[in-house]
Scaffold this motif. Structure first.
Motif, short mmCIF file in Angstrom:
data_model
loop_
_atom_site.label_atom_id
_atom_site.label_comp_id
_atom_site.label_asym_id
_atom_site.label_seq_id
_atom_site.Cartn_x
_atom_site.Cartn_y
_atom_site.Cartn_z
N ARG A 57 0.82 -1.21 0.00
CA ARG A 57 0.00 0.00 0.00
C ARG A 57 0.85 1.26 0.00
N LEU A 58 2.13 1.14 0.40
CA LEU A 58 3.00 2.31 0.47
C LEU A 58 3.57 2.71 -0.89
N LEU A 59 3.46 1.83 -1.88
CA LEU A 59 4.15 2.10 -3.14
C LEU A 59 3.68 3.40 -3.78
N GLY A 60 2.37 3.60 -3.86
CA GLY A 60 1.85 4.83 -4.45
C GLY A 60 2.31 6.07 -3.71
N PRO A 61 2.06 6.15 -2.39
CA PRO A 61 2.52 7.32 -1.64
C PRO A 61 4.03 7.53 -1.68
N TYR A 121 9.25 1.62 -20.03
CA TYR A 121 9.34 1.20 -18.63
C TYR A 121 9.62 2.31 -17.62
N LEU A 122 10.27 3.39 -18.03
CA LEU A 122 10.86 4.30 -17.05
C LEU A 122 9.83 5.08 -16.25
N GLU A 123 8.83 5.65 -16.89
CA GLU A 123 7.88 6.50 -16.18
C GLU A 123 7.13 5.73 -15.09
N ASP A 124 6.64 4.55 -15.43
CA ASP A 124 5.91 3.75 -14.44
C ASP A 124 6.82 3.28 -13.31
N ALA A 125 8.06 2.92 -13.65
CA ALA A 125 8.99 2.45 -12.62
C ALA A 125 9.37 3.58 -11.67
N ALA A 126 9.63 4.76 -12.20
CA ALA A 126 10.01 5.89 -11.35
C ALA A 126 8.89 6.26 -10.39
N ALA A 127 7.63 6.11 -10.82
CA ALA A 127 6.48 6.44 -9.98
C ALA A 127 6.02 5.27 -9.13
N LEU A 128 6.71 4.15 -9.21
CA LEU A 128 6.38 2.93 -8.45
C LEU A 128 5.02 2.36 -8.82
N ARG A 129 4.57 2.66 -10.03
CA ARG A 129 3.39 1.95 -10.53
C ARG A 129 3.77 0.53 -10.95
N THR A 130 5.03 0.34 -11.31
CA THR A 130 5.59 -0.99 -11.51
C THR A 130 6.86 -1.08 -10.67
N THR A 131 7.27 -2.30 -10.37
CA THR A 131 8.44 -2.50 -9.52
C THR A 131 9.48 -3.36 -10.24
N GLY A 132 10.73 -3.15 -9.86
CA GLY A 132 11.82 -3.88 -10.50
C GLY A 132 12.77 -4.49 -9.49
N ALA A 133 13.61 -5.40 -9.98
CA ALA A 133 14.62 -6.05 -9.15
C ALA A 133 15.90 -6.19 -9.97
N PHE A 134 16.95 -6.64 -9.29
CA PHE A 134 18.29 -6.73 -9.88
C PHE A 134 18.80 -8.14 -9.62
#
Length: 392
Positions: A57-61, A121-134
């Motif tokens: 739930r914290l991702l958006g905020p 990918y960049l806009e959604d990832a920067a806003a945490l609408r999508t998440t990534g890993a390494f």
């Protein structure tokens, strides 16, 4: 209370006022980050940790705070580091999630991505609408993964076929995309791919029974003939050396996590000894307690000052891997000492997660080890100052 959570009239744990080096814009943003963490994270972090539960739930905020890759948006490296330290001060697990996603995955898109990949990918990832890993570390290869990487990528027309295993992949159980590293089966070079985690043949299994960073969702990854388009390969990556920019920055950020852990330990220990009475007076009135607080503060201040100088080098584009290694090794060693002293000062209460210190103490062990163990980082520094490699 002041805006950094210290009692009014008492000096902050930032004893040398490193934060005063920030611009007014940066100080306002850092205060906003602190207020968010105090409201949304501190009251809940121990519960997430106890339940091994990630707060989706914290991702958006968190995205709305606007601190993704801040140096690309006019902020200094000192601000970036202090923001990471504040995240760790509230919850080291949240700081770790943030670094994996923003400082590794999102930065990879900036550094290595094509125009098409960034557009996708960049806009959604920067806003945490999508998440990534390494996804770099493997079950049998951590410190020696550069030489021993076993995950393979085989070219098949316009696609690549991936096979292998990865381990300790933070965010790996729920992320939308992975930056996955594999060895080219034909050339033995290293390739990097953006991997959609819904692709057939991809499996992620959560690693359980951790005693540290329990909120972080680490995964074992298995790849069985996973097919990835050539369009999702990072064309700028063809050797392990290409990862150094990312790993150098990430190592520095873990140094800032070590600072944040010490800030948290000092906060909790000082509050406890001011409130707790024994033998008819506050623990803070005893000489040995004051000496320990001074030692904790010294460790924290030295770590903070070191990281501030590294940030200055970053702003000038002059940082190197040995400096990053020294920063991570030194701050994590001081952190280990600081949180151990803080845990002992709380006595029996120091082993309860609802008093924060037990969680800080346990999380420190993971931070001491990840992004290069203390020993590996020490050898990187040793090689730099002697010209002789002591690696096996």
């Amino acid at each position: 209370m002041t805006d950094d959570g210290t009692a009014t009239g008492l000096p902050a744990a930032d004893f040398l006022a490193v934060e005063s080096l920030l611009s007014s814009r940066e100080r306002l943003k850092l205060a906003e980050v602190r207020e968010f963490l105090e409201r949304e994270v501190l009251p809940h972090a121990a519960g997430w940790w106890n339940r091994e539960e990630f707060p989706h739930r914290l991702l958006g905020p968190l995205g709305e705070l606007g601190i993704s890759t801040p140096t690309r948006h006019g902020y200094s490296h000192l601000f970036h580091g202090l923001a990471i330290a504040e995240l760790a001060r509230a919850d080291a697990s949240l700081a770790t999630f943030f670094m994996i996603h923003h400082d590794l995955f999102v930065e990879s898109l900036h550094d290595f991505g094509t125009d098409r990949q960034r557009a996708l990918y960049l806009e959604d990832a920067a806003a945490l609408r999508t998440t990534g890993a390494f996804a770099l570390t493997e079950p049998e290869h951590g410190s020696d993964v550069a030489r021993g990487m076993e995950t393979t990528a085989r070219r098949d027309g316009g696609e690549w076929v991936l096979n292998g295993r990865k381990r300790w992949i933070g965010n790996g159980t729920f992320c939308d995309h992975l930056l996955l590293w594999a060895r080219d089966a034909e050339t033995a070079g290293v390739r990097g791919f953006i991997l959609d985690t819904t692709l057939p043949g991809f499996t992620a299994t959560r690693i359980e029974n951790k005693i540290a960073l329990r909120t972080v969702q680490n995964a074992d990854i298995e790849l069985r003939d996973v097919r990835v388009s050539e369009l999702d390969r990072f064309p700028g990556i063809d050797s392990f050396a290409d990862t150094n920019r990312l790993l150098r920055s990430s190592r520095i950020m873990v140094g800032w996590v070590g600072v944040g852990q010490q800030l948290a330990a000092f906060d909790v220990a000082r509050a406890h000894v001011l409130e707790r009475e024994q033998f008819g007076r506050p623990l803070a009135s005893f000489q040995l307690v004051q000496q320990q607080l001074a030692q904790m503060l010294g460790n924290t201040t030295a770590s903070l000052a070191l990281m501030a100088q590294v940030a200055s080098l970053q702003d000038a584009g002059r940082e190197d891997m040995p400096q990053a290694a020294l920063a991570k090794a030194f701050t994590s060693a001081r952190m280990r000492e600081t949180v151990a002293m803080g845990r002992a000062m709380l006595g029996g209460n120091g082993i309860l997660t609802d008093r924060r210190m037990a969680k800080i103490f346990a999380d420190a062990e993971a931070i001491y080890t990840y992004e290069g163990t203390y020993e590996i980082n020490s050898l990187i520094v040793g090689r730099a100052v002697t010209g002789i490699s002591a690696f096996c």
